[in-house]
Design a protein around this motif. Structure first.
Motif: not given
Length: 203
Positions: A51, A54-55, A58, A153, A157, A160-161
């Motif tokens: 997590k 991925i943040c 972005i 993206a 995310s 993913m989150l």
């Protein structure tokens, strides 16, 4: 590199420039993958690392897009390195999370499926990006090609989150270690008991 070239060439950068950006992204990505691998091995916090990564990707993409403008080569090299540092580790991080949540399916099977799905998405993304760039040749911030990249993206995310996959493989390994420790303790207790009985008989 093909996608990078499609994004930067309309701004005035050559194919060689795109190659440099891609090379810097790759090298910094290898460094990021090494750091991510070390953290996963030491902490086993696969979901949290996924997590955060991925943040960070972005954020790195937004910074990179905002720096794509003519005569900004040095800054683009730096932001390419920043984006690569967070983007490249996503592959091993996703493979590790896939192996955890699909256990007892073999790691090769889960990794193969993830890689195959990623290749299909990559092909579709490359062709879609090429079409959007062809239809929008004039450079401007947040043009359709950049909007597509950011939207994909952000969509990734979101998944993913919300991801809360179980640590099935890790739990199995911990259970095995616990069983081995119990068997070792029982074995030591049994040996001690037999030794005590033997001493008593001799006495």
């Amino acid at each position: 590199r093909a996608s990078l070239a499609q994004l930067v060439e309309p701004v005035g950068y050559s194919d060689d420039d795109a190659g440099i950006f891609g090379g810097v992204l790759l090298v910094s990505g290898l460094l990021g993958a090494a750091v991510a691998g070390y953290l996963m091995d030491k902490t086993h916090k696969y979901r949290i690392i996924l997590k955060v990564s991925i943040c960070s990707v972005i954020l790195g993409m937004l910074i990179w897009i905002l720096t794509i403008r003519p005569d900004n080569f040095g800054v683009l090299v730096f932001t390419s390195a920043l984006m690569g540092f967070f983007m490249m580790p996503l592959l091993p991080i996703c493979l590790e999370n896939g192996a955890e949540c699909t256990f007892p399916i073999s790691e090769e099977a889960s990794s193969g499926l993830l890689m195959m799905g990623g290749q299909y998405w990559g092909i579709a993304f490359t062709f879609s990006l090429e079409r959007l760039i062809h239809d929008n040749p004039d450079y401007k911030y947040f043009s359709p090609p950049f909007i597509l990249s950011i939207c994909l993206a952000v969509l990734a995310s979101v998944f993913m989150l919300w991801y809360q996959g179980p640590y099935l493989r890790l739990e199995n390994d911990l259970r095995k270690d616990s069983d081995v420790e119990k068997e070792s303790t029982q074995s030591e207790t049994s040996i001690s008991s037999k030794s005590g009985n033997l001493v008593g008989v001799i006495a």
